[in-house]
Design a protein around this motif. Structure first.
Motif, PDB file in Angstrom:
ATOM      1  N   ILE A 126       1.280  -6.987   1.141  1.00 55.35           N
ATOM      2  CA  ILE A 126       1.339  -8.462   1.574  1.00 55.35           C
ATOM      3  C   ILE A 126       2.691  -9.011   1.268  1.00 55.35           C
ATOM      4  O   ILE A 126       3.037  -9.175   0.238  1.00 55.35           O
ATOM      5  CB  ILE A 126       0.155  -9.252   0.997  1.00 55.35           C
ATOM      6  CG1 ILE A 126      -1.067  -8.746   1.548  1.00 55.35           C
ATOM      7  CG2 ILE A 126       0.151 -10.744   1.183  1.00 55.35           C
ATOM      8  CD1 ILE A 126      -2.404  -9.435   0.690  1.00 55.35           C
ATOM      9  N   PHE A 127       3.228  -9.762   2.219  1.00 54.71           N
ATOM     10  CA  PHE A 127       4.805 -10.444   1.897  1.00 54.71           C
ATOM     11  C   PHE A 127       4.215 -11.405   0.636  1.00 54.71           C
ATOM     12  O   PHE A 127       3.723 -12.466   0.717  1.00 54.71           O
ATOM     13  CB  PHE A 127       4.779 -11.264   3.040  1.00 54.71           C
ATOM     14  CG  PHE A 127       6.293 -11.772   3.018  1.00 54.71           C
ATOM     15  CD1 PHE A 127       7.525 -11.218   3.418  1.00 54.71           C
ATOM     16  CD2 PHE A 127       6.649 -12.963   2.119  1.00 54.71           C
ATOM     17  CE1 PHE A 127       8.828 -11.639   3.438  1.00 54.71           C
ATOM     18  CE2 PHE A 127       7.966 -13.514   2.099  1.00 54.71           C
ATOM     19  CZ  PHE A 127       8.865 -13.013   2.765  1.00 54.71           C
ATOM     20  N   PRO A 128       5.231 -11.212  -0.587  1.00 56.63           N
ATOM     21  CA  PRO A 128       5.114 -11.949  -1.545  1.00 56.63           C
ATOM     22  C   PRO A 128       5.322 -13.483  -1.292  1.00 56.63           C
ATOM     23  O   PRO A 128       6.795 -13.818  -0.891  1.00 56.63           O
ATOM     24  CB  PRO A 128       6.127 -11.311  -2.625  1.00 56.63           C
ATOM     25  CG  PRO A 128       6.196 -10.073  -1.936  1.00 56.63           C
ATOM     26  CD  PRO A 128       6.270 -10.215  -0.375  1.00 56.63           C
ATOM     27  N   ASN A 145       7.690  -0.513   2.714  1.00 56.21           N
ATOM     28  CA  ASN A 145       6.426  -0.960   2.326  1.00 56.21           C
ATOM     29  C   ASN A 145       5.332  -0.858   3.333  1.00 56.21           C
ATOM     30  O   ASN A 145       5.381  -0.050   4.229  1.00 56.21           O
ATOM     31  CB  ASN A 145       6.695  -2.512   1.747  1.00 56.21           C
ATOM     32  CG  ASN A 145       7.531  -2.441   0.538  1.00 56.21           C
ATOM     33  OD1 ASN A 145       7.054  -1.963  -0.612  1.00 56.21           O
ATOM     34  ND2 ASN A 145       8.594  -3.011   0.515  1.00 56.21           N
ATOM     35  N   GLU A 146       4.284  -1.690   3.008  1.00 57.43           N
ATOM     36  CA  GLU A 146       3.239  -1.444   4.156  1.00 57.43           C
ATOM     37  C   GLU A 146       2.691  -2.899   4.550  1.00 57.43           C
ATOM     38  O   GLU A 146       1.643  -3.097   4.714  1.00 57.43           O
ATOM     39  CB  GLU A 146       2.046  -0.900   3.226  1.00 57.43           C
ATOM     40  CG  GLU A 146       2.324   0.213   2.465  1.00 57.43           C
ATOM     41  CD  GLU A 146       2.240   1.534   3.516  1.00 57.43           C
ATOM     42  OE1 GLU A 146       1.518   1.188   4.765  1.00 57.43           O
ATOM     43  OE2 GLU A 146       2.817   2.505   3.232  1.00 57.43           O
ATOM     44  N   ILE A 147       3.889  -3.790   4.586  1.00 59.01           N
ATOM     45  CA  ILE A 147       3.725  -5.354   5.190  1.00 59.01           C
ATOM     46  C   ILE A 147       3.048  -5.120   6.501  1.00 59.01           C
ATOM     47  O   ILE A 147       4.010  -4.590   7.339  1.00 59.01           O
ATOM     48  CB  ILE A 147       4.825  -6.000   4.918  1.00 59.01           C
ATOM     49  CG1 ILE A 147       5.382  -5.952   3.482  1.00 59.01           C
ATOM     50  CG2 ILE A 147       4.749  -7.565   5.404  1.00 59.01           C
ATOM     51  CD1 ILE A 147       6.473  -6.399   3.054  1.00 59.01           C
ATOM     52  N   ARG A 148       2.111  -5.972   6.852  1.00 61.68           N
ATOM     53  CA  ARG A 148       1.589  -6.166   8.192  1.00 61.68           C
ATOM     54  C   ARG A 148       1.837  -7.495   8.833  1.00 61.68           C
ATOM     55  O   ARG A 148       1.625  -7.613  10.061  1.00 61.68           O
ATOM     56  CB  ARG A 148       0.044  -5.835   8.050  1.00 61.68           C
ATOM     57  CG  ARG A 148      -0.308  -4.383   7.791  1.00 61.68           C
ATOM     58  CD  ARG A 148      -1.889  -4.342   7.607  1.00 61.68           C
ATOM     59  NE  ARG A 148      -2.418  -3.148   7.154  1.00 61.68           N
ATOM     60  CZ  ARG A 148      -2.510  -2.027   8.023  1.00 61.68           C
ATOM     61  NH1 ARG A 148      -2.305  -2.275   9.219  1.00 61.68           N
ATOM     62  NH2 ARG A 148      -2.967  -0.743   7.392  1.00 61.68           N
ATOM     63  N   LYS A 149       2.116  -8.218   7.838  1.00 59.83           N
ATOM     64  CA  LYS A 149       2.343  -9.690   8.699  1.00 59.83           C
ATOM     65  C   LYS A 149       3.374 -10.297   7.875  1.00 59.83           C
ATOM     66  O   LYS A 149       3.267 -10.346   6.617  1.00 59.83           O
ATOM     67  CB  LYS A 149       1.038 -10.465   8.772  1.00 59.83           C
ATOM     68  CG  LYS A 149       1.302 -11.795   9.360  1.00 59.83           C
ATOM     69  CD  LYS A 149      -0.292 -12.570   9.236  1.00 59.83           C
ATOM     70  CE  LYS A 149      -0.066 -14.046   9.958  1.00 59.83           C
ATOM     71  NZ  LYS A 149      -1.427 -14.552  10.353  1.00 59.83           N
ATOM     72  N   LEU A 150       4.431 -11.113   8.556  1.00 62.73           N
ATOM     73  CA  LEU A 150       5.118 -11.992   7.943  1.00 62.73           C
ATOM     74  C   LEU A 150       4.677 -13.394   7.940  1.00 62.73           C
ATOM     75  O   LEU A 150       3.993 -13.976   9.067  1.00 62.73           O
ATOM     76  CB  LEU A 150       6.632 -12.115   8.527  1.00 62.73           C
ATOM     77  CG  LEU A 150       7.235 -10.607   8.526  1.00 62.73           C
ATOM     78  CD1 LEU A 150       8.505 -10.885   9.455  1.00 62.73           C
ATOM     79  CD2 LEU A 150       7.601 -10.056   7.121  1.00 62.73           C
TER      80      LEU A 150
END
Length: 259
Positions: free
Chosen positions: A40-42, A59-64
């Motif tokens: 998850i975007f920090p 990383n494994e980021i799915r959404k900005l």
């Protein structure tokens, strides 16, 4: 930076991020959070409005978050090898960006916002290894663009606006299902060969007579790449483009597993 693993992936606090912020020799402030298992975007990063460079690759980021537009000082943003399916409209507020890497995600053409056209200072844009089959014509406004990567997507033709980008020196559209017109007017898949790896998208004025003849010859199988590169160095501005292929990059899928 210490990793705090949770049910939703690595947690990054504002304190962690500030400690990881580094000043580069050129004076730019860079934050590297690559290959940390972030899912998850920090949100805390949105408070670091003085960052010039941000690396969240592998990383494994799915959404900005929509709030990414608050990072108005960003000049360099690397998001390659994540799991993004779309990009928020607010990315268009990052008008100072000169480098944007969205390679090796799950992006579709519908997931690219029209506001990408607002990033008029972009010099390098990497959209390779996604699921794109078209780009918005408004991206013709990216007149500072020098490098465009579209490899390993679903394009059947080179976006028309690319031909109007006067500062563009390299386009990589390798490994796309490109179509070509045959004599009877019907379209068919372009046959691929091992020799396609070393081809640039260049204006005819940058080619020697022999290279130009080869490029124009449908049966030609070899291109004098050294000659082409020499011409690119000699002459940097042009109005038209031919030969819709370029040198392939290393497969970005490898980056995710590198330490």
């Amino acid at each position: 930076m210490p990793k705090r693993k949770g049910a939703t992936g690595t947690k990054v606090t504002l304190k962690d991020a500030k400690k990881a912020l580094r000043m580069k020799p050129d004076g730019w402030r860079r934050l590297t959070l690559s290959n940390m298992g972030i899912t998850i975007f920090p949100q805390c990063l949105l408070k670091l409005t003085n960052m010039d460079e941000l690396d969240l690759s592998r990383n494994e980021i799915r959404k900005l978050p929509e709030g990414i537009g608050k990072l108005s000082s960003l000049r360099w943003l690397d998001l390659h090898s994540n799991k993004l399916e779309s990009v928020p409209e607010s990315i268009g507020q990052l008008v100072g960006l000169t480098y944007l890497n969205l390679c090796n995600n799950h992006l579709t053409s519908a997931g690219l916002p029209s506001t990408l056209a607002s990033l008029t200072k972009l010099k390098s844009l990497n959209l390779g290894l996604n699921k794109l089959d078209a780009l918005l014509p408004t991206m013709v406004s990216l007149e500072s663009l020098q490098e465009l990567d579209l490899f390993d997507n679903l394009f059947t033709s080179l976006p028309e606006f690319v031909k109007a980008l006067g500062n563009l020196t390299e386009v990589n559209i390798q490994r796309n299902p490109l179509l070509k017109l045959v004599e009877d007017g019907e379209e068919m898949e372009t046959e691929k060969s091992d020799e396609e790896d070393n081809v640039f998208l260049v204006h005819e004025s940058r080619l020697c007579s022999m290279c130009f003849k080869i490029c124009k010859d449908p049966g030609g199988k070899h291109l004098n790449v050294d000659c082409v590169r020499e011409k690119l160095v000699e002459k940097r501005s042009y109005s038209g483009l031919i030969t819709p292929n370029s040198v392939a990059a290393v497969n970005q899928d490898v980056w995710r597993v590198r330490s």
